[in-house]
Design an enzyme around this catalytic site. Structure first.
Site, PDB file in Angstrom:
ATOM      1  N   ASP A  44     -10.059  -4.664  11.650  1.00 42.07           N
ATOM      2  CA  ASP A  44      -9.694  -4.471  10.256  1.00 42.07           C
ATOM      3  C   ASP A  44      -9.271  -5.839   9.701  1.00 42.07           C
ATOM      4  O   ASP A  44      -9.248  -6.843  10.427  1.00 42.07           O
ATOM      5  CB  ASP A  44      -8.582  -3.409  10.147  1.00 42.07           C
ATOM      6  CG  ASP A  44      -8.519  -2.806   8.757  1.00 42.07           C
ATOM      7  OD1 ASP A  44      -7.938  -1.736   8.596  1.00 42.07           O
ATOM      8  OD2 ASP A  44      -9.073  -3.424   7.814  1.00 42.07           O
TER       9      ASP A  44
HETATM   10  C1  GLC Z   1      -8.394  -2.619   4.675  1.00 42.60           C
HETATM   11  C2  GLC Z   1      -8.345  -1.200   5.182  1.00 42.60           C
HETATM   12  C3  GLC Z   1      -9.669  -0.648   5.652  1.00 42.60           C
HETATM   13  C4  GLC Z   1     -10.813  -1.249   4.831  1.00 42.60           C
HETATM   14  C5  GLC Z   1     -10.828  -2.740   5.108  1.00 42.60           C
HETATM   15  C6  GLC Z   1     -11.941  -3.447   4.326  1.00 42.60           C
HETATM   16  O1  GLC Z   1      -7.338  -3.349   5.196  1.00 42.60           O
HETATM   17  O2  GLC Z   1      -7.379  -0.920   6.181  1.00 42.60           O
HETATM   18  O3  GLC Z   1      -9.621   0.782   5.536  1.00 42.60           O
HETATM   19  O4  GLC Z   1     -12.039  -0.660   5.208  1.00 42.60           O
HETATM   20  O5  GLC Z   1      -9.586  -3.366   4.808  1.00 42.60           O
HETATM   21  O6  GLC Z   1     -11.700  -3.376   2.960  1.00 42.60           O
END
Ligand code: GLC
Length: 748
Positions: free
Chosen positions: A308
């Protein structure tokens, strides 16, 4: 006879040929990956494991739809061999783009990739969690919590189909969705991104979404690939705040948080995004046990994992697990992270290169990760799409059919929790006062991940969609008075509202939350802010009938107000058609049938869930939410009867067939979801008083009855035993449907 034998032979041959051709296709893809891998330099391999945000090469001063700094894009793709990009252009602040802008972006990326040595296509990831959220004029569905409240997974299949199609029109296909986290902590600011507190419900809905989004072959022109998130245990922070420690035992993990990911993998999701937080003191991105031993060894996941946002860096900057940024990369890659969402620079590329050159990260691990990534790119058809153009918009984007499905989903997702003396539906000529912070905004109906990360820029919402107020005004033939502001934070003139109430028949009071996601949505209590409570109490004190409507991502405590209100409608986040859906229900143009996918708490610290243990069912702690899981009223009435299981006794490996009759005993046609629970009466690990194991939704005319058949499998009876292994124990089981219970016994 001869003809029959001939056709059987031909059919058999065709099966064999088809089977061979599928196998051959697989083998040829495998061969292509192996050949490609063998031809790649270390730099090209490390680049495939690196994902950057659009902003790394976004133009500083974009002109029109020219949002890319060509030089920076060429540096990313040709010098750093970047294999993946994510997110919408952040000019200005992550605003949704037009179809033509997206097509231009994707084409520009392809044209630079074509200049690279191996021309390995970029895989572009986007958050399209309730429709194509970053494409203007797309179909924006109810959020997951609402989709679950429909108890109608066919709608989730259709949502997946439509979302995949609309993304493909823009040239996009990799969606960071569905969220398979289980929503068991109502304070958590991403509860609404989950399908609620129940494992079975979340598994069914997430799998349905994947089925719709991917179809049988996600390289098809109108399909795409999904990403299960956030693996695993992210949704249960001890204090309810996002990205704070979760303390989840192995047994609880295997009982409540792994099964939905197991279901998503079985449904064919080829990518998994990792939990940003930590469980039992181990950050998700450093957890070899979860990422490799369980995910690969037990669940057999073959796709690739992606970190993430910035979470590898955070092993050093936040978690103090790594002594340096380089050690953070080593820990994460060796734990099982295949791709790093870095995302704002090339540090991961540079550090992993050093680690590979020094041998601290073996080439076997690099090759394993790159093979997984290339496999998915081949499966997604990316290598064949270098020249293809995106799907045509005509008939595939924001179609009337998509709108109709969205309207249906919104309607079926609304929960009528209370309706004293059938005060609802209202007569259309009633004089109504509409007030409250969520009455006249579209952003509150959609929540986060809508045009922007937080979804709270009302100016970006389409002017032709209806807020609750506008939808009531459209349908009413009487006088509709509005007392309220134009922004969520606007202070509402309570004196004016009370004064106005005197001349009205009914008050529609819309309370709840502004949009949010992630840490910006952290709260200290489920209680509503005092301004909303003051407004509610003042209006309730007038003695006029109040219809309380709540909108927002979490079940905020409304107990005192709900007990005085004549009716309560729980809207949660019903999406772009939600305002109209709520008005349809208030005026009776739609007969409500949504049911709660979560337990609605009575108090902020009284968080007991429906599948609680016997020890939590004893007075005075008994499970006493304001509204229980599965609760939802209709303007009609439904009764279940004649619950029966086929036999009294079953072997350990036998499936259990059961039936129940549901009847519409009211005066209106309506839909009803029939929920089947089981209880394992006595076991070596305490068992929940009841657990949802099956459900079906029917549409019945007044007086109509339907016999429903269900089949439970041994897996439905299983639990995580003392030895942490899934097992079925012989003994007595109860089946509970409505107010009926039947028992059967499982014998060794
Ligand atoms: C964010 C979220 C995740 C998302 C990612 C990309 O931190 O936790 O759900 O898909 O970043 O935007």
């Amino acid at each position: 006879m001869k003809l029959l034998i001939k056709s059987i032979i031909l059919m058999t041959l065709s099966f064999i040929i088809t089977g061979c051709s599928v196998r051959n296709q697989e083998q040829s893809k495998q061969q292509s990956v192996e050949n490609l891998l063998a031809s790649m330099t270390l730099e090209e391999k490390v680049g495939q494991m690196t994902q950057i945000d659009f902003s790394v090469f976004g133009a500083q001063a974009p002109k029109g739809d020219d949002l890319i700094d060509q030089g920076k894009l060429e540096e990313a793709l040709l010098k750093y061999h970047i294999g993946s990009i994510l997110n919408t252009p952040s000019t200005p602040n992550n605003k949704a783009q037009t179809l033509q802008t997206w097509r231009k972006i994707m084409q520009t990326i392809k044209s630079v990739t074509a200049q690279s040595r191996l021309k390995i296509p970029v895989i572009y990831g986007i958050d399209a969690i309730h429709g194509a959220t970053y494409i203007q004029n797309s179909t924006l569905f109810p959020q997951a919590i609402n989709m679950a409240a429909t108890f109608n997974p066919d709608l989730s299949v259709k949502e997946g189909e439509i979302t995949a199609r609309e993304l493909r029109v823009a040239g996009l296909q990799w969606n960071f969705s569905p969220v398979m986290d289980i929503g068991r902590q109502p304070l958590w600011p991403r509860l609404w991104e989950t399908y609620g507190e129940d494992v079975h419900l979340a598994s069914v809905f997430g799998s349905a979404y994947i089925k719709g989004y991917q179809g049988d072959d996600f390289s098809s022109p109108d399909k795409g690939l999904t990403c299960l998130k956030h693996y695993v245990g992210y949704s249960y922070p001890f204090n309810g705040k996002d990205r704070t420690p979760a303390w989840i035992s192995e047994r609880m993990l295997r009982e409540y948080f792994l099964p939905s990911f197991e279901a998503g993998i079985k449904a064919g999701a080829p990518t998994i995004m990792i939990n940003s937080s930590e469980v039992d003191g181990i950050p998700g991105h450093a957890n070899y046990h979860y990422l490799t031993t369980i995910l690969r060894g037990e669940l057999g996941f073959k796709g690739f994992t992606v970190s993430d946002w910035e979470d590898i860096k955070r092993l050093y900057t936040r978690d103090k697990l790594a002594a340096s940024p380089k050690e953070a990369v080593k820990i994460a890659v060796m734990a099982g992270v295949d791709m790093s969402m870095v995302p704002s620079d090339f540090s991961f590329y540079e550090l992993l290169l050093q680690l590979a050159q020094s041998g601290e990260v073996p080439m076997t691990r690099i090759d394993e990760a790159v093979t997984r990534i290339l496999n998915v790119k081949f499966q997604a058809g990316l290598f064949d799409q270098q020249q293809t153009v995106p799907l045509t918009a005509e008939g595939n984007f924001a179609t009337p059919e998509a709108l109709e499905i969205n309207q249906q989903a919104a309607r079926e997702s609304i929960v009528l929790a209370k309706n004293d003396h059938n005060i609802l539906p209202l007569k259309k000529d009633a004089r109504i006062l509409v007030t409250g912070p969520t009455a006249n905004l579209l952003s509150v109906l959609n929540g986060g991940w809508t045009f922007t990360w937080q979804g709270d820029d009302e100016s970006l919402y389409p002017s032709d969609k209806l807020t609750v107020l506008k939808a009531l005004q459209k349908k009413s033939t009487g006088k509709v008075t509005y007392v309220g502001g134009t922004a969520f934070a606007d202070r509402i003139d309570i004196k004016k509202a009370v004064e106005s109430a005197k001349n009205q028949d009914i008050i529609i009071l819309c309370l709840g939350e502004k949009p949010y996601t992630e840490v910006l949505g952290n709260i200290d209590t489920l209680n509503l802010d005092q301004a909303q409570l003051d407004l509610a109490n003042a209006l309730l004190a007038t003695g006029k009938p109040v219809i309380l409507v709540t909108i927002g991502g979490r079940p905020r405590v409304i107990t005192a107000q709900a007990e005085q209100a004549k009716a309560v409608i729980l809207g949660f986040l019903p999406g772009m058609e939600g305002g109209e859906a709520i008005a349809d229900i208030i005026y009776g143009d739609y007969n409500p049938n949504g049911k709660l996918p979560i337990s609605y708490p009575r108090n902020t610290n009284d968080i007991v869930l429906y599948d609680h243990k016997p020890i939590e069912a004893l007075e005075p702690n008994a499970y006493r939410p304001l509204y229980p899981f599965g609760h939802g009223l209709s303007y009609s009435h439904f009764e279940t009867s004649d619950l029966a299981v086929e036999k009294d006794t079953y072997a350990m490996d036998e499936s259990i067939n059961l039936s129940v009759t549901v009847k519409n005993t009211g005066h209106l046609k309506g839909k009803e979801a029939v929920l089947v629970y089981i209880n394992d009466v006595a076991a070596s690990v305490t068992r929940p008083n009841k657990q949802l194991k099956a459900f079906k939704k029917v549409d019945l005319n007044p007086g109509q009855a339907e016999k429903l058949n269900f089949t439970l499998t041994p897996r439905d009876l299983s639990f995580i035993g003392v030895d942490l292994k899934r097992m079925v124990e012989p003994g007595e089981f109860k089946v509970l449907v409505g107010n009926e219970t039947v028992v059967f016994t499982v014998k060794n």
